[in-house]
Structure formats: structure tokens, C-alpha cells
Design a protein around this motif. Structure first.
Motif, PDB file in Angstrom:
ATOM      1  N   UNK A   1      -5.539  21.458 -38.028  1.00 58.98           N
ATOM      2  CA  UNK A   1      -6.582  20.792 -37.264  1.00 58.98           C
ATOM      3  C   UNK A   1      -6.795  21.453 -35.916  1.00 58.98           C
TER       4      UNK A   1
ATOM      5  N   UNK B   1       2.118  14.930 -35.522  1.00 55.46           N
ATOM      6  CA  UNK B   1       2.516  13.532 -35.364  1.00 55.46           C
ATOM      7  C   UNK B   1       3.415  13.383 -34.137  1.00 55.46           C
ATOM      8  N   UNK B   2       2.968  12.616 -33.152  1.00 56.71           N
ATOM      9  CA  UNK B   2       3.727  12.569 -31.897  1.00 56.71           C
ATOM     10  C   UNK B   2       5.034  11.787 -32.012  1.00 56.71           C
ATOM     11  N   UNK B   3       5.153  10.952 -33.058  1.00 55.44           N
ATOM     12  CA  UNK B   3       6.361  10.137 -33.157  1.00 55.44           C
ATOM     13  C   UNK B   3       7.410  10.792 -34.042  1.00 55.44           C
TER      14      UNK B   3
ATOM     15  N   UNK C   1       7.084  16.295 -43.484  1.00 57.48           N
ATOM     16  CA  UNK C   1       6.285  15.126 -43.867  1.00 57.48           C
ATOM     17  C   UNK C   1       5.683  15.234 -45.263  1.00 57.48           C
TER      18      UNK C   1
ATOM     19  N   UNK D   1      -5.357   8.950 -32.872  1.00 54.05           N
ATOM     20  CA  UNK D   1      -6.287   9.971 -33.288  1.00 54.05           C
ATOM     21  C   UNK D   1      -6.481   9.957 -34.793  1.00 54.05           C
TER      22      UNK D   1
ATOM     23  N   UNK E   1      -7.455  12.241 -36.695  1.00 56.72           N
ATOM     24  CA  UNK E   1      -7.023  13.442 -37.411  1.00 56.72           C
ATOM     25  C   UNK E   1      -5.555  13.348 -37.815  1.00 56.72           C
ATOM     26  N   UNK E   2      -4.764  12.518 -37.103  1.00 54.78           N
ATOM     27  CA  UNK E   2      -3.367  12.358 -37.516  1.00 54.78           C
ATOM     28  C   UNK E   2      -3.304  11.703 -38.885  1.00 54.78           C
TER      29      UNK E   2
ATOM     30  N   UNK F   1      -2.013  13.353 -42.430  1.00 53.52           N
ATOM     31  CA  UNK F   1      -1.059  12.707 -43.332  1.00 53.52           C
ATOM     32  C   UNK F   1      -1.628  12.621 -44.742  1.00 53.52           C
TER      33      UNK F   1
ATOM     34  N   UNK G   1       0.695   4.641 -47.657  1.00 56.92           N
ATOM     35  CA  UNK G   1       1.690   5.553 -47.091  1.00 56.92           C
ATOM     36  C   UNK G   1       1.294   6.011 -45.697  1.00 56.92           C
ATOM     37  N   UNK G   2       0.018   6.352 -45.517  1.00 59.29           N
ATOM     38  CA  UNK G   2      -0.447   6.797 -44.209  1.00 59.29           C
ATOM     39  C   UNK G   2      -0.266   5.683 -43.183  1.00 59.29           C
TER      40      UNK G   2
ATOM     41  N   UNK H   1       3.584   5.290 -42.498  1.00 57.71           N
ATOM     42  CA  UNK H   1       4.348   6.377 -41.879  1.00 57.71           C
ATOM     43  C   UNK H   1       3.696   6.927 -40.616  1.00 57.71           C
ATOM     44  N   UNK H   2       2.417   6.719 -40.448  1.00 53.25           N
ATOM     45  CA  UNK H   2       1.768   7.284 -39.270  1.00 53.25           C
ATOM     46  C   UNK H   2       1.132   6.206 -38.394  1.00 53.25           C
TER      47      UNK H   2
ATOM     48  N   UNK I   1       3.723   3.348 -36.912  1.00 55.50           N
ATOM     49  CA  UNK I   1       4.610   3.877 -35.872  1.00 55.50           C
ATOM     50  C   UNK I   1       3.869   4.233 -34.592  1.00 55.50           C
ATOM     51  N   UNK I   2       2.648   4.720 -34.735  1.00 49.54           N
ATOM     52  CA  UNK I   2       1.906   5.117 -33.542  1.00 49.54           C
ATOM     53  C   UNK I   2       1.448   3.917 -32.740  1.00 49.54           C
TER      54      UNK I   2
ATOM     55  N   UNK J   1       9.328   7.196 -26.029  1.00 45.34           N
ATOM     56  CA  UNK J   1       8.557   8.408 -26.248  1.00 45.34           C
ATOM     57  C   UNK J   1       7.087   8.082 -26.096  1.00 45.34           C
ATOM     58  N   UNK J   2       6.414   8.930 -25.377  1.00 49.15           N
ATOM     59  CA  UNK J   2       4.994   8.682 -25.232  1.00 49.15           C
ATOM     60  C   UNK J   2       4.270   9.163 -26.486  1.00 49.15           C
ATOM     61  N   UNK J   3       3.623   8.255 -27.158  1.00 46.06           N
ATOM     62  CA  UNK J   3       2.899   8.661 -28.353  1.00 46.06           C
ATOM     63  C   UNK J   3       1.398   8.509 -28.157  1.00 46.06           C
TER      64      UNK J   3
ATOM     65  N   UNK K   1      -3.538  12.320 -26.175  1.00 48.55           N
ATOM     66  CA  UNK K   1      -4.193  12.794 -24.971  1.00 48.55           C
ATOM     67  C   UNK K   1      -5.695  12.898 -25.192  1.00 48.55           C
TER      68      UNK K   1
END
Ligand SMILES: Nc1ncnc2c1ncn2[C@@H]1O[C@H](COP(=O)(O)OP(=O)(O)OP(=O)(O)O)[C@@H](O)[C@H]1O
Ligand SMILES: [Mg+2]
Lengths: 357, 564
Positions: free
Chosen positions: A86, A92-94, A103, B181, B183-184, B188, B197-198, B201-202, B205-206, B285-287, B290
Motif C-alpha cells: 500500500x 499494522x500498528x498493533x 499475519x 485506516x 487500508x489496514x 488484512x 477475521x479482519x 485481528x485488526x 485491536x486497533x 502503544x500508540x496505534x 497518522x
């Protein structure tokens, strides 16, 4: 030409509309196994849209996408086995670097040992081995981009899709990374669709380039073909610097308003001639006058091995550029000189933009 | 070029930097109205109720008493259960709104926000009307031979609180999702995860920080609420910390201020532990993205769209049921303790006759408080987001304290310190206005600070360099840009102030009784018809106020609640 045979990726007359706006207007394209095919075009021409159609994030309104002979219509993105890199990295930030790379392998339920082995291998390849346990907020842009690359490649995808992967990097890193991507891609032999609007990047990285405009593909060819044999006025204009001369075609001769006349086949019509900036040189006495242009040197900019002259045509006042080798004796600013071109290097386009000669 | 345009000679006003002064003033106010009462309470809690000795006597007594322990366990239980229920309602709603466009989306969103309008105790009261011993649902079920579980106690309080507080979850989690975001998620998916699943797992958590924040807000809301457990806990039978502190402090037969203070401190300790815990968990942790994330909404049409609309609408309808029930009931005839299926205005007639000054008091107090909150909050919000000194940091912290301090605790603190000189405020309007301001100021400072953080500092520097004095630059450049934040903060503050009960119930006297107090008293022990009428007036006036703010905010393209 390569990729003429039924390609590894085959896109057939794909149409995508957003409301009344047609973003993809019947795109047909194929990519051979293992090649890097670049989609190049100005902002808004539909490159991202095409890539997202291939990836399955967008459903085309018509047409078909097939990879390796398998139609992807109706297949959700997660079942397509395509790797995507991308523009904004989308790391993934986490998750740590290693977890990011793992992943897709986890989603494929590989055994833990196998995952660890492949992740390590992939990280070594992108030279991030030391950073496996780092989190993305402690990575530089180039490192993040390499995580994205490793993550997409480690799943051994059928196809690698890259949407302007380098546009967020600084100029130096951009050049480094594009060589790295090219090396890795060669090594793995993954068919890659690469999107950029940077023509230099496209020329450097691609086996073939597809030039797009307004949702259509105007020309597909090797970088050399695209640069030297543009099939369309838009392609000639978009890639490399060109000067345009208006003229009229008739009786096998193109007569430019600026004076020169060159032989050219085709039905009578208004036509335009394109000259690369580097295709103009100082005229000698041997040059016939119909291939010469008298012009005043308005400004000279030294660019290293070349010097770019800004010229004003006498007497019409039209502006053009000429790139001359810096070591040649150059006319001083303000002087008038004669510049010549080789008619074999001139490209003539008809009123509708198609190539005539 | 010929010469320069001369600037006027800087006068006193031009050189004045008002912010440190404002910061100091606000800090002094917070010391008096936050630190002092809470400090006094803390001190009192360490002075033995029986022994008069300094030490942990009260705490020992608290944990020795099975009744007190029960209050603690009850508070934690309803807090946890209420939070769980609110999350179960709010998170799917947030997901639906952050990702999909479906028919009726806008209208349903308004309904969700409307369900924030009714104060929790009104919801509690509605639950009794529906599911109480002689509630209409209970009666109906009884007619079918079904005996419903009792609504009094854990289940009822958790449900009622959750249905009042789920919009918080909705707003906070949706805000968090909007920053993820897109795109994350696509990355995934392209790596082989399906939709679930997305999400697991993404996406989740975010938004974990948002989820935790939402859970914290709801838990604090449930645990610090006084009205709901007072009504659904039937007084002493189901004690929670908030009601326990209240009755210990104001009991007619032998008040125990020391034990009340101790109870308050335990309540505070719970809040503190949770706030710090959430901070720790989400701050590791900063997630935050930006790039600011986002991406379009997926349009659901046809059968899918209708199904989504139906599901969301049903959920929101259930959540709004309490308010609807109260409003409808207010127009029904009452016989004994049961509503009859006949319309009447008698309840309003009785309510107005018995109201005294309550409505007027509420309007004046809430109005004054709102003005103070707006002026002070906007200034302080700007100050704390632009200055980095120690004063700004301390002020930021101190202002946020009342955000997590239960109203009852603050009320008891005020009653303790302001009942003697030098600041004798008991029984005055001032003390209620003060507690209103202090409790809701955080909404305004947060809302404004959030907006100011996004205003490019360069704009102010540009204004200064162009020769404008700081204050005038603030007024011409920053204030207009802050407006959305101010309007959003004021809108929430208005609703919250107008229906404030937990603190004012401790502090009011006959002449300073407010509308929420009148409604609560009728709901707890009085006439069910009048209670419905008062509650309807309460919700109605809050709604009108909110509507005015929304109108003011319209066309500024900003409907989000900035501080969230
Ligand atoms: N979701 C959408 N809704 C409406 N229009 C869209 C949507 N996505 C893209 N478009 C439009 O489709 C056209 C092609 O967009 P696309 O993102 O493919 O361009 P691009 O070639 O990738 O441009 P760039 O180089 O700027 O990234 C643009 O005009 C864009 O405005
Ligand atoms: Mg693009």
C-alpha cells in the motif's frame, strides 16, 4: 512483444462506474508470468481503481479479471491470494514487525515453526532481520515500506499489487527502494502490477508499461517502445519532454506553421508534430532548410551534462525547449541561431491524437 | 517600495497576554471547588466516626460490616454488568455506522443521540413502569401465566444504566473506528482473512483504546449514578456505594459523616484505579493512525440494506423505550399506582400545582452554569492545549477530576466544607451553580482543546507577525475556528447540567429545589403520574435546548462531539 499469449493476469473489458462517472472505461490488459507491468498515468486516470478491482476491493460493473486462467469474479479479496503493497504502508500498528509479516501465514494456518522460518527468511531478504520485534511506530518510512513488502511477498502470492509504494519516501530512498523491489521481484519471479504516476520510476522498474488516461489504456509496451514510439499524442506528451508544432497534412507532406515541411502519409487533416527536447540540435550548413527552425535563445539552464535552452521561434514567438550536450559550443543568451531536427525522430499525430508517422 | 506602514504604538491591551491570568484564576477556582472539598472528605474519612482517632478506623469498620461490603460488591457488579450490556449494544451499532451506509441512517442516529437526553433515573423509573411489580409488561406477562424476573436490584439497575449509557459507547467507538485506516483492513483481507477475521485481528485491536475508554466512561457512569439505584434498588434493600454515601450523610436518624466520607473515598478509589488502568492499557502503544484513516462507507441497498436498517432501528427503539414509555405515561390517567388506558392532562395539572420554583430554578441555574462553563471552559480549553507549563498541566488534571468523581461524592464534599465561614454557601443557589459548573466544565475544556489541537499554530503566529495583539488575534482567528468545539461542548453540558441530580440532591434545600429533584422525588416515593409529567418536562426542555445548539451548529459542517 511479451505477454501476447494468454497472460498470467488477464483483464477483459473491465468497466467501473462511480455513480454517473466512469472510472474504468473498458480496460483490457494482460500480464505475462513474472513480469512487472506498470500502470502509468496522470492523477485520477483510474490506476488505483483498476488495482482495487484486481484485488477484489471493488466489484467491476462489467468485464472479467482472471489470474492463471482462474476467473476472480465473485471471489472475495481474502480468497484471491494476491499480495498488496500500500501507498501508506498499511503496516499494522498493533503488531510487531515479525507479527506483521507472519499475519498472512497465520491466516493460512501454517505450523508455527514453518511461519517462524519463513518470516525470518523474508525479513532477511528485506534487510530487517534486526528489527523483528520492533513496533511500527519505531520504524522509518522506508523500513515500514519494507515490512509491507515482506508481508506481501512472504505469502508467495499469485500476483503482487503495488499502489505507488514509493510515493511517501524521500527521493534518495525512492531510488534505492525501487532497485530493491526490482531485485526481489526478479528473484521470486512474482508477476507484479505496479502503479505510479512518476514516469521515471515507471521507466526504471517495468518490463512493460500501460499508459492510462481517463479510464482507458492508450498504449502498452516496453519502456523503450513507450518512450520512442508513442502510439498516441497523450503518451508522447506524458512521457518525457516534448515540444508540439501545429501543422496541416496533405498530399503526403506535413507543413508546419513554423516553416518546416516533412514527408508524411495520411489523409488531409490538421496534424501536430512532437519533438523530444533532446532531438533538437544546432544546425549545420548540411541541414536542409525545411528541417530547420530559426530561434532566439531566451535562457540557458545548465543541468550538468546537458544544457536546456529556452527558445523563442522567429518570427512567430512560440516557445520551445532544446536539450543540448553541455560540452558543445552553445549560442549565448539573446542570440539567434538555427536549430535542426531529424525528420525520422519526429512523431506526427492526427487530430484525434492517433499516431500518423 | 516606499517605506512601511507604521503599526500603532502598542498600548497596554496590545501587550497583555491574558492567558496566564485566566489559567491562574481557573486554577484558584479549582483549588477551592475541587481540591478543597475532596481533600476535606479524604481527611474526614481518616477520622474515626466512633473513636475520633486519626487512622483507618472507618475503613476497618466499612470492611467489617456485611452491609457496607454488600454495597461495594453491588456497585462493582452493576458496574461490570451494565458496562457489558452497554458494550453489547453500542459496539455493533458503532461498527454499522462506521462502515455502512443504509436507508434511514441519519434518522436513526438522531434517535440514538436522543436516548442520551433522558437522565438515568428517568430511565430507571420507566423500567419500573414497564417491568416493576405492577408494570404493564409484568401484568401482561402475568396474564399469559408468565412470571418475569424482578426488575429491582442487580439486573434492573444494570439494564437501565446500560440503556441510558450505550450512546457513549456508540460515539466513542465510532470515533475510534473512523480513525482506523481502511487500508489496514484491506491489507488484512488481501493477506487472506475473511470479514470476521479482519474485525477480530485488526479492527478491534486497533480500537481497543476507544473500547476501553468507552467501557471506563460507562462503568464510571453506572457506579457514580445515584438516581437509578435509588429508584430500582428500593432504598436500603439494594445498597450501592453512591446511595450508601448519601444515606449515611443525610440519614435523619444519626448521620455518620465519617462513614459517608469513607464510602465516598472508596468510590473515588475505584474510579481512580479504573482511570489509571485504562490509561496504562491503552497508552502502552500508540496505534492512532497518522494519516487520519477514513475511507468511504459501504452502501447497503436492497435486502441487505433493509435488514441492516431493521436491526439497527429495533435496537435503537428498544433503547429509547424508557423515554417513550415515560412520555406516553405522562398523558395517562392514574388510578392508585397503575396507569389507565385513558388520556388526560391531569398529571401535568397536578405537577404544575406542586412544582413551586423547581422549573424556574432549573432554568436559571442551568443557564448561569452554562454561561460560566462556556466562557471559562473555552478559555481554559485553549489555554491548556496551547501552553505547556506546569500550571497548564496541573489545571488540566484538576479540571478532569470532577469528570470521574461521582456527583454524590462532590455534593457531600461541598456540603462538608461550605457549611461554615469563610465560605458559607449551604442552601444557596451559588453552591448548586458551582457544583454544576465544576462537574460539567470538563466537557467544554475537552471539546475545545480537541479542536484547538487541530488548529495550526502558524495561524496565530501569522496574526501576531501581522501586528495584531494576542487577544485580538485570538478573537479574530482562533475563536471562530473553535466554534464547533464550543457548540459541541455546550450542547452536552446543557443536557447534563439541566438534568443533574447526583450532587444537587445532596445540596438542595426547599427554595433551591430543581426540576430533576422534583421528578426524582415523585418517582421514588410519590405519585407516578406526576413523576412521568416532571420527567417528560425535563426531557422535553433538554431536547429543545439541544435542538437550539444543533441549529446553531448547522452549516458549520460539524456534528461530531469533539471531546470524544
Ligand atoms: N469511491 C469513489 N467514488 C467516486 N469516485 C471515485 C471513487 N474512487 C475513485 N473515484 C474517481 O475515479 C477516478 C479514478 O480514481 P483513482 O483513484 O483510480 O485515480 P488514480 O489514477 O489512482 O489517481 P492518483 O494518481 O491520484 O492516485 C477519480 O476521478 C476519482 O475521483
Ligand atoms: Mg491512486
Amino acid at each position: 512483444m511479451r505477454g501476447e499469449a494468454p497472460g498470467h493476469l488477464a483483464i477483459e473489458r473491465v468497466v467501473k462506474r462511480f455513480g454517473s462517472f466512469t472510472a474504468l472505461d473498458g480496460v483490457t490488459l494482460s500480464a505475462a508470468r513474472g513480469e512487472v507491468l506498470t500502470l502509468l498515468g496522470p492523477s485520477g486516470c483510474g490506476k488505483t481503481t483498476l488495482l482495487r478491482v484486481i484485488a477484489g476491493f471493488l466489484q467491476p460493473d462489467a468485464g472479467a479479471v482472471a489470474v492463471g486462467g482462474r476467473s476472480l469474479n465473485g471471489v472475495p479479496p481474502n480468497a484471491r491470494n494476491l499480495g498488496m503493497v500500500f501507498q501508506n504502508y498499511a503496516v499494522f500498528p498493533h503488531l510487531s514487525v515479525a507479527e506483521n509479516v507472519a499475519y498472512g501465514l497465520r491466516a493460512r494456518r501454517l505450523p508455527a515453526g514453518e511461519i517462524a522460518r519463513r518470516v525470518e527468511h523474508a525479513l532477511r531478504r528485506v534487510r530487517l532481520s534486526g528489527l523483528a520485534d520492533r513496533y511500527p511506530d519505531a520504524l522509518s518510512g522506508g523500513q515500514k515500506q519494507r515490512v509491507g513488502l515482506a508481508r506481501a511477498m512472504v505469502i508467495e502470492p499469485e500476483l503482487l499489487l503495488m499502489d505507488e509504494p514509493l510515493s511517501n519516501l524521500d527521493a534518495k530512498l525512492r531510488v534505492e527502494m525501487r532497485q530493491e523491489i526490482r531485485l526481489m521481484q526478479r528473484e521470486l519471479g512474482i508477476t507484479t502490477i505496479y502503479v505510479t504516476h512518476d514516469q521515471e520510476e515507471a521507466l526504471a522498474i517495468s518490463d512493460r508499461i500501460a499508459v492510462m488516461e481517463k479510464g482507458r489504456i492508450l498504449q502498452v509496451g516496453s519502456p523503450r517502445e513507450i518512450y520512442e514510439q508513442p502510439a498516441h499524442a497523450f503518451v508522447a506528451d506524458f512521457i518525457g519532454g516534448c515540444t508540439w508544432f501545429d501543422g496541416v497534412l496533405g498530399g503526403g507532406v506535413l507543413s508546419l506553421a513554423a516553416g518546416p515541411r516533412i514527408p508524411c502519409p495520411g489523409p488531409a487533416q490538421p496534424a501536430r508534430l512532437a519533438l523530444r527536447w533532446e532531438d533538437l540540435r544546432l544546425a549545420t550548413d548540411a541541414d536542409p532548410p525545411e528541417h530547420c527552425l530559426p530561434a532566439r535563445v531566451a535562457m540557458a539552464s545548465y543541468l550538468g551534462h546537458r544544457t536546456r535552452l529556452r527558445l523563442v521561434l522567429e518570427p512567430s514567438g512560440a516557445e520551445l525547449h532544446a536539450d543540448l550536450p553541455s560540452h558543445d559550443p552553445l549560442p549565448p543568451e539573446g542570440s539567434v541561431a538555427r536549430f535542426a531536427f531529424d525528420p525520422a525522430r519526429a512523431r506526427v499525430f492526427g487530430a484525434d491524437g492517433t499516431r500518423l508517422a | 517600495m516606499s517605506g512601511t506602514l507604521a503599526l500603532p504604538r502598542p498600548g497596554l491591551l496590545a501587550r497583555l497576554d491574558p492567558w496566564p491570568w485566566l489559567g491562574t484564576l481557573a486554577f484558584a477556582l479549582m483549588l477551592v471547588f475541587v481540591a478543597w472539598p475532596l481533600g476535606e472528605l479524604a481527611l474526614t474519612s481518616f477520622i474515626g466516626q466512633e473513636s475520633g482517632r486519626f487512622g483507618f478506623d472507618n475503613y476497618a469498620e466499612f470492611f467489617a460490616s456485611s452491609y457496607f461490603r454488600r454495597a461495594l460488591v453491588n456497585s462493582l457488579t452493576v458496574g461490570a454488568l451494565g458496562t457489558l450490556i452497554a458494550l453489547v449494544i453500542g459496539v455493533p451499532l458503532a461498527l454499522a455506522y462506521a462502515r455502512y451506509d443504509f436507508p434511514g441512517r441519519g434518522a436513526i442516529e438522531v434517535a440514538i443521540l436522543l436516548s442520551m437526553l433522558s437522565p438515568p433515573f428517568v430511565g430507571a423509573y420507566a423500567w419500573i413502569l414497564m417491568f416493576g411489580r405492577s408494570g404493564w409488561v409484568t401484568e401482561f406477562a402475568r396474564g399469559l401465566g408468565l412470571e418475569l424476573p424482578p426488575i429491582y436490584g442487580t439486573l434492573g439497575i444494570s439494564l437501565a444504566s446500560a440503556f441510558g449509557l450505550y450512546p457513549l459507547v456508540f460515539l466513542v467507538v465510532r470515533g475510534g473506528l473512523a480513525r482506523v485506516e481502511r487500508s489496514l483492513e484491506e491489507a488484512a483481507a488481501s493477506l487472506g482473512r475473511g470479514r470476521i477475521g479482519v474485525t477480530l485481528t485488526v479492527t478491534l485491536p486497533l480500537v481497543l483504546p476507544s473500547l476501553l475508554t468507552a467501557a471506563l466512561l460507562v462503568f464510571l457512569g453506572v457506579v457514580s449514578d445515584f438516581g437509578t439505584p435509588a429508584i430500582l434498588g428500593e432504598g436500603e434493600r439494594f445498597p450501592v456505594l453512591a446511595t450508601l454515601a448519601f444515606s449515611l450523610y443525610l440519614s435523619e436518624i444519626g448521620a455518620e459523616p465519617g462513614m459517608a466520607a469513607t464510602t465516598c473515598m472508596i468510590l473515588l478509589a475505584i474510579a481512580l484505579v479504573l482511570v489509571l488502568g485504562v490509561r496504562f492499557l491503552s497508552g502502552r502503544r500508540s496505534v492512532a493512525s497518522d494519516a487520519g484513516g477514513g475511507g468511504g462507507l459501504k452502501r447497503l441497498g436492497g435486502a441487505k440494506g433493509s435488514a441492516m436498517t431493521a436491526a439497527v432501528a429495533a435496537l435503537v427503539l428498544v433503547a429509547n423505550m424508557p423515554t417513550i414509555v415515560v412520555v406516553v405515561s405522562s398523558f395517562l390517567e392514574v388510578r392508585g399506582v397503575v396507569f389507565q388506558p385513558a388520556f388526560t392532562l391531569a398529571n401535568y395539572h397536578n405537577a404544575l400545582a406542586a412544582m413551586g420554583n423547581a422549573l424556574w430554578n432549573s432554568l436559571v441555574l442551568a443557564g448561569v452554569a452554562l454561561v460560566l462553563i462556556t466562557v471559562l471552559g473555552a478559555g481554559v480549553g485553549y489555554y491548556i492545549s496551547r501552553r505547556s507549563g506546569l500550571l497548564a498541566k496541573a489545571l488540566d488534571l484538576l479540571i478532569m477530576v470532577p469528570f470521574v468523581v461521582p456527583g454524590t461524592v462532590l455534593g457531600i464534599g461541598y456540603a462538608t466544607v461550605f457549611n461554615e465561614p469563610p465560605l458559607l454557601l449551604t442552601g444557596t443557589f451559588t453552591i448548586i451553580a458551582a457544583v454544576y459548573v465544576v462537574r460539567r466544565l470538563p466537557y467544554m475544556t475537552r471539546s475545545c482543546a480537541a479542536v484547538v489541537y487541530q488548529i495550526d499554530r502558524g495561524l496565530e503566529d501569522a496574526s501576531l507577525s501581522l501586528g495584531r495583539p494576542p487577544l485580538s488575534g485570538f478573537q479574530r482567528i482562533v475563536l471562530p475556528l473553535m466554534q464547533p468545539g464550543i457548540v459541541a461542548g455546550a450542547a452536552i453540558a446543557w443536557v447534563e447540567v439541566f438534568s443533574e441530580l447526583s450532587a444537587s440532591i445532596v445540596l438542595y434545600t426547599g427554595p433551591t429545589r430543581t426540576l430533576p429533584i422534583a421528578a426524582y422525588q415523585q418517582a421514588a416515593t410519590g405519585d407516578i403520574g406526576m413523576a412521568a409529567a416532571y420527567s417528560t418536562m425535563l426531557v422535553g426542555i433538554a431536547a429543545v435546548g439541544l435542538f437550539v445548539f444543533l441549529l446553531a451548529a448547522r452549516g458549520r459542517g460539524e456534528r461530531s462531539v469533539g471531546w470524544l
